[in-house]
Design a protein around this motif. Structure first.
Motif, PDB file in Angstrom:
ATOM      1  N   UNK A   3      -4.431  -6.081  -4.491  1.00 15.35           N
ATOM      2  CA  UNK A   3      -4.278  -5.248  -3.406  1.00 15.35           C
ATOM      3  C   UNK A   3      -3.754  -3.842  -3.941  1.00 15.35           C
ATOM      4  N   UNK A   4      -2.689  -4.113  -5.009  1.00 11.54           N
ATOM      5  CA  UNK A   4      -2.266  -2.917  -5.630  1.00 11.54           C
ATOM      6  C   UNK A   4      -3.228  -2.090  -6.589  1.00 11.54           C
ATOM      7  N   UNK A   5      -4.030  -2.613  -7.126  1.00 12.44           N
ATOM      8  CA  UNK A   5      -5.006  -2.094  -8.103  1.00 12.44           C
ATOM      9  C   UNK A   5      -5.987  -1.390  -7.102  1.00 12.44           C
ATOM     10  N   UNK A   6      -6.466  -1.915  -6.186  1.00  9.89           N
ATOM     11  CA  UNK A   6      -7.599  -1.313  -5.127  1.00  9.89           C
ATOM     12  C   UNK A   6      -6.877   0.098  -4.598  1.00  9.89           C
ATOM     13  N   UNK A   7      -5.499  -0.006  -4.098  1.00  6.75           N
ATOM     14  CA  UNK A   7      -4.879   1.069  -3.619  1.00  6.75           C
ATOM     15  C   UNK A   7      -4.801   2.128  -4.728  1.00  6.75           C
ATOM     16  N   UNK A   8      -4.359   1.801  -5.839  1.00 10.74           N
ATOM     17  CA  UNK A   8      -4.077   2.630  -7.040  1.00 10.74           C
ATOM     18  C   UNK A   8      -5.314   3.306  -7.348  1.00 10.74           C
ATOM     19  N   UNK A   9      -6.541   2.706  -7.511  1.00 11.80           N
ATOM     20  CA  UNK A   9      -7.759   3.261  -7.955  1.00 11.80           C
ATOM     21  C   UNK A   9      -8.297   4.135  -6.877  1.00 11.80           C
ATOM     22  N   UNK A  10      -8.289   3.856  -5.696  1.00 12.24           N
ATOM     23  CA  UNK A  10      -8.558   4.785  -4.380  1.00 12.24           C
ATOM     24  C   UNK A  10      -7.876   5.902  -4.312  1.00 12.24           C
ATOM     25  N   UNK A  11      -6.474   5.984  -4.604  1.00 12.26           N
ATOM     26  CA  UNK A  11      -5.490   7.027  -4.529  1.00 12.26           C
ATOM     27  C   UNK A  11      -6.033   7.903  -5.723  1.00 12.26           C
ATOM     28  N   UNK A  70     -13.742  -9.914  -3.446  1.00 15.41           N
ATOM     29  CA  UNK A  70     -14.142  -8.402  -3.090  1.00 15.41           C
ATOM     30  C   UNK A  70     -13.032  -7.263  -3.784  1.00 15.41           C
ATOM     31  N   UNK A  71     -11.569  -7.814  -3.638  1.00 12.23           N
ATOM     32  CA  UNK A  71     -10.683  -6.945  -4.041  1.00 12.23           C
ATOM     33  C   UNK A  71     -11.003  -6.493  -5.572  1.00 12.23           C
ATOM     34  N   UNK A  72     -11.293  -7.760  -6.399  1.00 17.44           N
ATOM     35  CA  UNK A  72     -11.684  -7.380  -7.824  1.00 17.44           C
ATOM     36  C   UNK A  72     -12.934  -6.254  -7.951  1.00 17.44           C
ATOM     37  N   UNK A  73     -13.925  -6.781  -7.280  1.00 12.05           N
ATOM     38  CA  UNK A  73     -15.257  -5.986  -7.107  1.00 12.05           C
ATOM     39  C   UNK A  73     -14.779  -4.312  -6.902  1.00 12.05           C
ATOM     40  N   UNK A  74     -14.125  -4.055  -5.856  1.00 12.27           N
ATOM     41  CA  UNK A  74     -13.685  -2.823  -5.265  1.00 12.27           C
ATOM     42  C   UNK A  74     -12.816  -2.286  -6.485  1.00 12.27           C
ATOM     43  N   UNK A  75     -11.812  -2.789  -6.880  1.00 14.83           N
ATOM     44  CA  UNK A  75     -10.945  -2.434  -7.881  1.00 14.83           C
ATOM     45  C   UNK A  75     -11.808  -1.773  -9.208  1.00 14.83           C
ATOM     46  N   UNK A 117       0.978  -1.160  -0.010  1.00 18.54           N
ATOM     47  CA  UNK A 117      -0.075  -0.048   0.044  1.00 18.54           C
ATOM     48  C   UNK A 117       0.988   1.400  -0.012  1.00 18.54           C
ATOM     49  N   UNK A 118       1.818   1.266   0.987  1.00 14.93           N
ATOM     50  CA  UNK A 118       2.880   2.472   0.776  1.00 14.93           C
ATOM     51  C   UNK A 118       3.687   2.624  -0.214  1.00 14.93           C
TER      52      UNK A 118
END
Length: 253
Positions: free
Chosen positions: A229-237, A169-174, A37-38
């Motif tokens: 996890x990378x995709x979720x963090x990337x898209x959230x950012x 869930x990670x796929x859906x969130x992404x 994440x960081x």
């Protein structure tokens, strides 16, 4: 071949993991989760200036549209003169086309680097760029809610349900984050109303709102949990960055 990408990406990941491992323990899966994440946040922070340059480029491009349409009317039927006139207009306006692609290029290189580094954590490997054998094994043992960070849905085996409970869930969130990020960007853009440029804009809008999110669901089963996890963090950012920059822009008017 791409070691100039792999080593810096692995070094940043190593730094964050070393920090969190010193607090949470070398075998803590959470240390790897936080490190990923960081890592994303660090690299996106480094790309903030190119992002702002891209935003400035987009606005300048929108402001140029009336003049571009005028050039096309003036040189209708002569594509060569149109191209030369538009290039001259871009030069006068200080618009550099490359600026619009820098963040995308940067993010693509980061993704390629991170994907390769994470996929290179393999059993029996003595090293993975800056990571030693103990850290390689630490990553392979790391889990997020019971699902190994290195696991994919397609190769989960007997752990399929455990991996699915985290990966899906990670796929859906992404996918959802990708859709709403694109939707927010489209709502703020000034697109040409007619002509080939308008058709291209509509096509890109469809791709970014629907095709790209669908791709996250389609290819997600082949991605390790760490990449999801990378995709979720990337898209959230990206979503948060667009929202905050838009608010700051409105406040500054």
């Amino acid at each position: 071949m791409l070691d100039f990408i792999y080593y810096p990406v692995s070094a940043v990941l190593w730094l964050w993991h070393t920090l969190f491992a010193s607090i949470l323990g070398a075998t803590a899966g959470l240390a790897w989760v936080l490190a990923i994440v960081l890592l994303v946040m660090t690299l996106r922070a480094l790309l903030f200036r190119p992002f702002m340059a891209q935003l400035k480029f987009s606005r300048a491009l929108a402001e140029m549209q009336p003049k571009v349409q005028e050039i096309k009317r003036k040189h209708a039927g002569d594509r060569e003169k149109q191209a030369l006139a538009i290039q001259e207009l871009q030069k006068e306006s200080g618009v550099n086309v490359l600026t619009g692609f820098l963040p995308l290029i940067g993010q693509s290189l980061v993704f390629v680097g991170l994907y390769h580094v994470l996929r290179s954590f393999q059993p029996g490997h003595s090293r993975n760029y800056v990571f030693d054998a103990a850290q390689v094994q630490s990553f392979l043992d790391a889990k997020l809610f019971g699902a190994p960070l290195s696991a994919t849905l397609t190769h989960a085996g007997s752990s399929f349900l455990t991996v699915a409970a985290v990966a899906i869930p990670l796929m859906i969130v992404a996918a959802v984050a990708t859709h709403f990020t694109a939707r927010a960007a489209i709502a703020r853009q000034t697109a040409p109303s007619d002509g080939p440029a308008a058709s291209q804009a509509r096509l890109m809008n469809v791709l970014s709102q629907w095709v790209f999110p669908a791709a996250a669901l389609l290819f997600g089963p082949f991605m390790p949990v760490a990449i999801l996890l990378y995709f979720v963090t990337q898209n959230a950012w990206t979503f948060a960055q667009q929202h905050l920059v838009a608010r700051a822009s409105l406040a500054g008017r």
